[in-house]
Design an enzyme around this catalytic site. Structure first.
Site, PDB file in Angstrom:
ATOM      1  N   CYS A 171      15.753 -42.248  10.578  1.00 22.13           N
ATOM      2  CA  CYS A 171      16.768 -41.717   9.587  1.00 22.13           C
ATOM      3  C   CYS A 171      17.749 -42.967   9.360  1.00 22.13           C
ATOM      4  CB  CYS A 171      17.150 -40.397  10.087  1.00 22.13           C
ATOM      5  SG  CYS A 171      18.374 -39.796   8.981  1.00 22.13           S
ATOM      6  N   CYS A 229      21.071 -41.573   8.829  1.00 23.67           N
ATOM      7  CA  CYS A 229      21.913 -41.026   9.881  1.00 23.67           C
ATOM      8  C   CYS A 229      22.243 -42.420  10.929  1.00 23.67           C
ATOM      9  CB  CYS A 229      20.941 -40.411  10.852  1.00 23.67           C
ATOM     10  SG  CYS A 229      20.075 -39.141   9.929  1.00 23.67           S
ATOM     11  N   ASP A 230      21.597 -43.466  11.053  1.00 20.75           N
ATOM     12  CA  ASP A 230      21.741 -44.449  11.810  1.00 20.75           C
ATOM     13  C   ASP A 230      22.083 -45.612  11.573  1.00 20.75           C
ATOM     14  OD1 ASP A 230      21.137 -42.514  13.902  1.00 20.75           O
ATOM     15  OD2 ASP A 230      18.876 -42.857  13.920  1.00 20.75           O
TER      16      ASP A 230
HETATM   17  C1  LIG Z   1      15.434 -39.717  14.555  1.00 18.09           C
HETATM   18  C2  LIG Z   1      16.455 -38.836  13.999  1.00 18.09           C
HETATM   19  C3  LIG Z   1      17.686 -39.107  13.641  1.00 18.09           C
HETATM   20  C4  LIG Z   1      18.730 -38.254  13.066  1.00 18.09           C
HETATM   21  N1  LIG Z   1      20.083 -38.435  13.111  1.00 18.09           N
HETATM   22  C5  LIG Z   1      20.871 -37.671  12.664  1.00 18.09           C
HETATM   23  C6  LIG Z   1      22.281 -37.965  12.623  1.00 18.09           C
HETATM   24  O1  LIG Z   1      22.755 -38.956  13.330  1.00 18.09           O
HETATM   25  N2  LIG Z   1      22.862 -37.114  11.942  1.00 18.09           N
HETATM   26  C7  LIG Z   1      22.641 -36.049  10.879  1.00 18.09           C
HETATM   27  O2  LIG Z   1      23.424 -35.210  10.209  1.00 18.09           O
HETATM   28  N3  LIG Z   1      21.142 -35.841  10.883  1.00 18.09           N
HETATM   29  C8  LIG Z   1      20.398 -36.669  11.595  1.00 18.09           C
HETATM   30  N4  LIG Z   1      18.994 -36.403  11.663  1.00 18.09           N
HETATM   31  C9  LIG Z   1      18.512 -35.255  10.666  1.00 18.09           C
HETATM   32  C10 LIG Z   1      18.777 -34.129  11.399  1.00 18.09           C
HETATM   33  O3  LIG Z   1      18.220 -34.137  12.700  1.00 18.09           O
HETATM   34  C11 LIG Z   1      18.161 -32.855  10.724  1.00 18.09           C
HETATM   35  O4  LIG Z   1      18.688 -32.723   9.389  1.00 18.09           O
HETATM   36  C12 LIG Z   1      18.648 -31.408  11.342  1.00 18.09           C
HETATM   37  O5  LIG Z   1      18.050 -31.392  12.665  1.00 18.09           O
HETATM   38  C13 LIG Z   1      17.871 -30.450  10.577  1.00 18.09           C
HETATM   39  O6  LIG Z   1      18.115 -29.062  11.468  1.00 18.09           O
HETATM   40  P1  LIG Z   1      17.176 -27.750  11.174  1.00 18.09           P
HETATM   41  O7  LIG Z   1      17.954 -26.808  12.136  1.00 18.09           O
HETATM   42  O8  LIG Z   1      16.866 -27.535  10.023  1.00 18.09           O
HETATM   43  O9  LIG Z   1      15.766 -28.164  11.946  1.00 18.09           O
HETATM   44  P2  LIG Z   1      15.445 -29.002  13.305  1.00 18.09           P
HETATM   45  O10 LIG Z   1      16.559 -29.877  13.820  1.00 18.09           O
HETATM   46  O11 LIG Z   1      14.208 -29.703  12.997  1.00 18.09           O
HETATM   47  O12 LIG Z   1      14.877 -28.028  14.132  1.00 18.09           O
HETATM   48  C14 LIG Z   1      13.628 -26.974  14.024  1.00 18.09           C
HETATM   49  C15 LIG Z   1      13.698 -26.022  15.091  1.00 18.09           C
HETATM   50  O13 LIG Z   1      12.716 -25.193  14.949  1.00 18.09           O
HETATM   51  C16 LIG Z   1      11.783 -24.903  16.090  1.00 18.09           C
HETATM   52  N5  LIG Z   1      10.608 -24.311  15.768  1.00 18.09           N
HETATM   53  C17 LIG Z   1       9.668 -25.007  14.950  1.00 18.09           C
HETATM   54  N6  LIG Z   1       8.472 -24.324  14.520  1.00 18.09           N
HETATM   55  C18 LIG Z   1       8.659 -23.099  15.213  1.00 18.09           C
HETATM   56  C19 LIG Z   1       8.106 -21.899  15.366  1.00 18.09           C
HETATM   57  N7  LIG Z   1       6.795 -21.802  14.991  1.00 18.09           N
HETATM   58  N8  LIG Z   1       8.554 -20.848  16.095  1.00 18.09           N
HETATM   59  C20 LIG Z   1       9.815 -20.978  16.814  1.00 18.09           C
HETATM   60  N9  LIG Z   1      10.539 -22.234  16.585  1.00 18.09           N
HETATM   61  C21 LIG Z   1      10.059 -23.131  16.027  1.00 18.09           C
HETATM   62  C22 LIG Z   1      12.020 -26.189  17.010  1.00 18.09           C
HETATM   63  O14 LIG Z   1      11.606 -25.972  18.130  1.00 18.09           O
HETATM   64  C23 LIG Z   1      13.236 -26.721  16.405  1.00 18.09           C
HETATM   65  O15 LIG Z   1      13.997 -26.111  17.304  1.00 18.09           O
HETATM   66  C24 LIG Z   1      18.122 -37.370  12.392  1.00 18.09           C
HETATM   67  C25 LIG Z   1      16.849 -36.885  12.218  1.00 18.09           C
HETATM   68  C26 LIG Z   1      16.074 -37.760  12.970  1.00 18.09           C
HETATM   69  C27 LIG Z   1      14.417 -37.494  13.221  1.00 18.09           C
END
Ligand SMILES: Cc1cc2nc3c(=O)[nH]c(=O)nc-3n(C[C@H](O)[C@H](O)[C@H](O)COP(=O)(O)OP(=O)(O)OC[C@H]3O[C@@H](n4cnc5c(N)ncnc54)[C@H](O)[C@@H]3O)c2cc1C
Length: 326
Positions: A147, A150-151
């Site tokens: 990302c 992000c970084d």
């Molecule tokens: C390397 C990296 C660095 C990042 N750094 C930043 C940053 O510095 N700042 C920022 O704002 N954003 C950052 N991001 C982006 C940010 O992490 C995402 O936008 C955010 O986490 C999305 O949140 P979410 O809740 O939609 O999903 P996710 O964080 O993807 O969470 C999904 C959840 O669903 C669960 N899940 C999946 N399938 C199932 C299932 N079938 N049953 C039950 N549970 C399930 C998983 O276990 C997980 O808990 C980064 C992303 C990456 C990859």
């Protein structure tokens, strides 16, 4: 199934979207239950707590002026949801039946869960190259990230030689962002032309500090605690070379976590993400809502995911009230 056994709101996923939905739903007396998921490869690493479990410093989430480690931030989200008596289950949803109400969800451990409403917050996985050293350095603050937005602005990358892998519009956009901070941004691409739109290519490649490396694949990431170089292989001659860099950004797309929705009737958009009804969190199925990266191929940030989680809880609350579920 007795009606007492029917949950008002079941939240699937424990990233920023899921926990924020839980905080709002719990404070609205909806007694939410969160299925946090189990660690898996789907196709990249998926962890309870979500994508921020795979990163170190988060500098752009409001409220943390000194930054915070990703896993610590997710621990705080979870604790806040738990404080309002959210029920938390360490299990994965593997199948959903939305054909009749109450809805029925099936879990990996054999639970059968009845729900009046469901919030899908299962996120997406960044696609990685699949190299051992890549993941090691990505999860330890070693200078590998999926990302750039992000970084890219972190002090360790300022004025540094950076590499970005990818050939689509997102790679161009992320690469352009990196040119603001980097000494040189090395674009590494497996072919001799890019998939990205011409305008995006031009915007990126015309920057004075961009150097493309055509027909090159990254075959290893070199370095102990921090990345020092990437090992490249020419995809035509197979000749190998080393490119010294202080950062590697992987921009080869994301995969929304939607496999468990197969056959459920939830509509996906042309990119494979859950399709939402305009600016709301409503899916095509009344009572089923979605929030965060699983429904957002555009912004993909913790703060936008959290905002969507809030929307989903408010939408679910209003829908339940209209349906007479208290
Ligand atoms: C390397 C990296 C660095 C990042 N750094 C930043 C940053 O510095 N700042 C920022 O704002 N954003 C950052 N991001 C982006 C940010 O992490 C995402 O936008 C955010 O986490 C999305 O949140 P979410 O809740 O939609 O999903 P996710 O964080 O993807 O969470 C999904 C959840 O669903 C669960 N899940 C999946 N399938 C199932 C299932 N079938 N049953 C039950 N549970 C399930 C998983 O276990 C997980 O808990 C980064 C992303 C990456 C990859």
């Amino acid at each position: 199934m007795s009606n007492e056994g029917v949950h008002k709101v079941v939240i699937i996923g424990s990233g920023p979207a899921g926990w924020t939905a839980a905080i709002y739903a719990a404070r609205a007396n909806l007694d939410p239950i969160v299925f946090v998921g189990v660690p898996k490869q789907d196709p990249g690493p998926v962890l309870p707590g979500g994508q921020l479990m795979l990163t170190t410093e988060v500098e752009n989430y409001p409220g943390f002026p000194d930054g915070i480690q990703g896993p610590e931030m997710m621990e705080k989200f979870r604790a806040q949801a738990a404080r309002f008596k959210t029920q938390i289950i360490d299990d994965d949803i593997v199948q959903c039946d939305f054909s009749a109400r109450p809805f029925t969800l099936y879990t990996a451990e054999g639970r059968k869960v009845a729900a009046h409403s469901v919030i899908i917050a299962t996120g997406a996985t960044a696609n990685w190259l699949g190299l051992e050293n890549e993941m090691r350095l990505a999860t330890t603050g070693g200078g590998v990230s999926a990302c750039a937005v992000c970084d890219g602005a972190l002090p360790m990358f300022r004025g540094a030689e950076l590499a970005i892998v990818g050939g689509g519009d997102t790679a161009m956009e992320e690469g352009t962002y990196l040119t603001k901070f980097a000494g040189t941004v090395h674009l590494v691409h497996r072919r001799d032309s890019l998939r990205a739109s011409k305008i995006m290519q031009q915007r990126f490649l015309s920057r004075p500090n961009v150097k493309p490396h055509w027909n090159q694949a990254v075959v290893d990431v070199l370095g102990g605690e921090k990345i020092e170089a990437i090992l490249l292989e020419d995809t035509i001659t197979r000749q190998r070379s080393t490119l010294p860099v202080k950062g590697l950004f992987i921009a080869i797309g994301h995969t929304p976590t939607v496999k468990f929705l197969a056959g459920s009737g939830v509509e996906l958009n042309e990119k494979g993400y859950v399709a939402l009804n305009s600016r709301s969190s409503r899916t095509n199925i009344p009572g089923v809502f979605a929030a965060g990266d699983v429904a957002d191929s555009e912004y993909r940030q913790a703060v936008t995911a959290a905002g969507m989680g809030c929307q989903a809880a408010l939408d679910a609350e209003r829908w339940l009230a209209a349906e007479g579920v208290h």
